[in-house]
Design a protein around this motif. Sequence first.
Motif, PDB file in Angstrom:
ATOM      1  N   LEU A 110     -15.560 -16.657  35.897  1.00 19.50           N
ATOM      2  CA  LEU A 110     -15.909 -16.871  37.302  1.00 19.50           C
ATOM      3  C   LEU A 110     -15.051 -17.986  37.887  1.00 19.50           C
ATOM      4  O   LEU A 110     -14.865 -19.034  37.261  1.00 19.50           O
ATOM      5  CB  LEU A 110     -17.387 -17.228  37.444  1.00 19.50           C
ATOM      6  CG  LEU A 110     -18.396 -16.257  36.838  1.00 19.50           C
ATOM      7  CD1 LEU A 110     -19.817 -16.765  37.072  1.00 19.50           C
ATOM      8  CD2 LEU A 110     -18.231 -14.860  37.416  1.00 19.50           C
ATOM      9  N   ALA A 111     -14.560 -17.763  39.113  1.00 21.72           N
ATOM     10  CA  ALA A 111     -13.722 -18.751  39.794  1.00 21.72           C
ATOM     11  C   ALA A 111     -14.592 -19.852  40.397  1.00 21.72           C
ATOM     12  O   ALA A 111     -15.540 -19.581  41.123  1.00 21.72           O
ATOM     13  CB  ALA A 111     -12.910 -18.078  40.896  1.00 21.72           C
ATOM     14  N   GLU A 112     -14.261 -21.096  40.134  1.00 23.44           N
ATOM     15  CA  GLU A 112     -14.968 -22.238  40.708  1.00 23.44           C
ATOM     16  C   GLU A 112     -13.959 -23.249  41.255  1.00 23.44           C
ATOM     17  O   GLU A 112     -13.036 -23.669  40.544  1.00 23.44           O
ATOM     18  CB  GLU A 112     -15.853 -22.902  39.656  1.00 23.44           C
ATOM     19  CG  GLU A 112     -16.412 -24.270  40.031  1.00 23.44           C
ATOM     20  CD  GLU A 112     -17.403 -24.271  41.190  1.00 23.44           C
ATOM     21  OE1 GLU A 112     -17.429 -23.302  41.967  1.00 23.44           O
ATOM     22  OE2 GLU A 112     -18.138 -25.268  41.314  1.00 23.44           O
ATOM     23  N   GLY A 113     -14.132 -23.600  42.532  1.00 23.44           N
ATOM     24  CA  GLY A 113     -13.235 -24.565  43.149  1.00 23.44           C
ATOM     25  C   GLY A 113     -11.893 -23.986  43.541  1.00 23.44           C
ATOM     26  O   GLY A 113     -10.919 -24.723  43.704  1.00 23.44           O
ATOM     27  N   TYR A 114     -11.840 -22.673  43.682  1.00 20.58           N
ATOM     28  CA  TYR A 114     -10.635 -21.996  44.181  1.00 20.58           C
ATOM     29  C   TYR A 114     -10.941 -21.483  45.591  1.00 20.58           C
ATOM     30  O   TYR A 114     -11.920 -20.752  45.791  1.00 20.58           O
ATOM     31  CB  TYR A 114     -10.245 -20.809  43.305  1.00 20.58           C
ATOM     32  CG  TYR A 114      -9.749 -21.152  41.928  1.00 20.58           C
ATOM     33  CD1 TYR A 114      -8.385 -21.211  41.651  1.00 20.58           C
ATOM     34  CD2 TYR A 114     -10.650 -21.383  40.880  1.00 20.58           C
ATOM     35  CE1 TYR A 114      -7.930 -21.504  40.373  1.00 20.58           C
ATOM     36  CE2 TYR A 114     -10.201 -21.671  39.603  1.00 20.58           C
ATOM     37  CZ  TYR A 114      -8.832 -21.737  39.360  1.00 20.58           C
ATOM     38  OH  TYR A 114      -8.382 -22.021  38.084  1.00 20.58           O
ATOM     39  N   THR A 115     -10.144 -21.855  46.576  1.00 20.07           N
ATOM     40  CA  THR A 115     -10.331 -21.353  47.935  1.00 20.07           C
ATOM     41  C   THR A 115      -9.813 -19.924  48.042  1.00 20.07           C
ATOM     42  O   THR A 115      -9.145 -19.418  47.126  1.00 20.07           O
ATOM     43  CB  THR A 115      -9.603 -22.237  48.949  1.00 20.07           C
ATOM     44  OG1 THR A 115      -8.179 -22.133  48.727  1.00 20.07           O
ATOM     45  CG2 THR A 115     -10.032 -23.696  48.821  1.00 20.07           C
ATOM     46  N   ALA A 116     -10.102 -19.292  49.182  1.00 18.33           N
ATOM     47  CA  ALA A 116      -9.649 -17.912  49.399  1.00 18.33           C
ATOM     48  C   ALA A 116      -8.142 -17.785  49.249  1.00 18.33           C
ATOM     49  O   ALA A 116      -7.632 -16.776  48.753  1.00 18.33           O
ATOM     50  CB  ALA A 116     -10.097 -17.435  50.778  1.00 18.33           C
ATOM     51  N   ALA A 117      -7.420 -18.832  49.660  1.00 22.69           N
ATOM     52  CA  ALA A 117      -5.957 -18.801  49.567  1.00 22.69           C
ATOM     53  C   ALA A 117      -5.464 -18.958  48.123  1.00 22.69           C
ATOM     54  O   ALA A 117      -4.282 -18.747  47.846  1.00 22.69           O
ATOM     55  CB  ALA A 117      -5.367 -19.910  50.437  1.00 22.69           C
ATOM     56  N   GLU A 118      -6.364 -19.329  47.212  1.00 22.94           N
ATOM     57  CA  GLU A 118      -5.972 -19.589  45.817  1.00 22.94           C
ATOM     58  C   GLU A 118      -6.426 -18.473  44.875  1.00 22.94           C
ATOM     59  O   GLU A 118      -6.492 -18.674  43.665  1.00 22.94           O
ATOM     60  CB  GLU A 118      -6.556 -20.929  45.361  1.00 22.94           C
ATOM     61  CG  GLU A 118      -6.003 -22.120  46.120  1.00 22.94           C
ATOM     62  CD  GLU A 118      -6.715 -23.422  45.777  1.00 22.94           C
ATOM     63  OE1 GLU A 118      -6.026 -24.413  45.461  1.00 22.94           O
ATOM     64  OE2 GLU A 118      -7.969 -23.448  45.825  1.00 22.94           O
ATOM     65  N   MET A 119      -6.709 -17.302  45.397  1.00 24.80           N
ATOM     66  CA  MET A 119      -7.210 -16.215  44.569  1.00 24.80           C
ATOM     67  C   MET A 119      -6.220 -15.841  43.462  1.00 24.80           C
ATOM     68  O   MET A 119      -6.605 -15.689  42.295  1.00 24.80           O
ATOM     69  CB  MET A 119      -7.522 -14.984  45.415  1.00 24.80           C
ATOM     70  CG  MET A 119      -8.085 -13.819  44.604  1.00 24.80           C
ATOM     71  SD  MET A 119      -8.721 -12.448  45.608  1.00 24.80           S
ATOM     72  CE  MET A 119      -7.188 -11.852  46.347  1.00 24.80           C
TER      73      MET A 119
END
Length: 424
Positions: free
Chosen positions: A180-189
Amino acid sequence: MRTFVFWIFLLVPTLLSAQNSYNTYFKNHSLRFDFLLGGNNEEVVVYPAETKEEPYWGGNKSNLVDPFNYGSYRFQVFDLKSDSLIFSKGFSTLFQEWQTTAEAKTTKKTFYQSAIFPFPKKDVKLTIEARQWDGTFKTIYTTNIDPKNYFILDEKVDKFPVRTILDNGKPEHKVDNVILAEGYTAAEMEDFYADAAKVSGYLFDTEPFKSEKSNFNVRAVFAPSEESGTDVPGEHIYKNTYFNTSYYTFDLPRYLTTSDMKKVYDAAASVPYDQIYVLVNTERYGGGGFYNFVTVCTADNELTPKIIVHEFGHGFAGLGDEYYNSSVAYEDFYNLEIEPWEPNITTLVDFDKKWKNMIDTDTPVPTPRKAKYKNTIGVYEGGGYMAEGIYSPYIDCRMNTNEAEGFCPVCQEAIRKVIRAQTK
């Protein structure tokens, strides 16, 4: 050839019986019973939260009853009509660790948990049990569940982007990891997907995961955060992230966990899974792992290749910490009068159940921490945060230090046993 055929004929009825047991009692998706564990250092109470139907069951369909007896807690599912045990699972919790801190002596807290099992076809009884100081389990909560109850939530799972990192077959025959992604913004997918593939590579570069890679599936679920990074309360750094992870758990700077497990479970439900891994977008050192609960680790620290393997050892195989000279928040974590449940530490109270059969007859027990025994399976005093009274199987191991080359043979065998149980 005849001997091989003979054993096949013996094995087939066993496999069919296990599969028939699953088909008799369960459907091909999950029931999630959410609850809070609350209390202090002396008491624990279960507070029901909600019950949900989820779309996937990622677990094994043959080994429905936990064979290991690991964990500080366990839940059991019984067919209500016959009172037959049809499912069980051991697990560990952040609450149980908190109970051993000084804060728990003066404060009460609650921690979010869940019991997840195949969705039952018939009425069942669910029991939740806590391991006591003497090592036995005590039932702390019991409820009956009618699968037709209209208060069981049947909501659509939130749609998060999913990318498959590793696909080796059907979930019931594999260990299914969800990252699961945590602390990644939409731009950092795309950064997240690259990091998920990277940390998976670290795991499968390490034995026994390297040689067992074909027994795993890995899927990455992207839950976007408003801000990059994670909370660091000791430095007054606070980030708006999806799973609300934070350093300074129990006021330990390196201890990185999440208290928002409801969101974790909801996001993980996007795919079939056995193990949940929360990957945190930070370069700081830290992490945490809990048996059959959750593993949390940073993505970009120079020691991430070591940390992920160590923490996954906790989360997947129930391995105990073998270090004994580091600062921790726990007080009286182990009862030296009984054998700890973790497979890689011992008090020698019931050593026959541990790695005794892996020790050479000419190796002394206990074994001195001397250079001549550097690569020898033995019984070395020190482990489980204690310098005396608890013993570990190797002078150094990934469950002890980051300098170790990897898991010792005892830890490797413990991991392989769990893999076999989940994939056979």
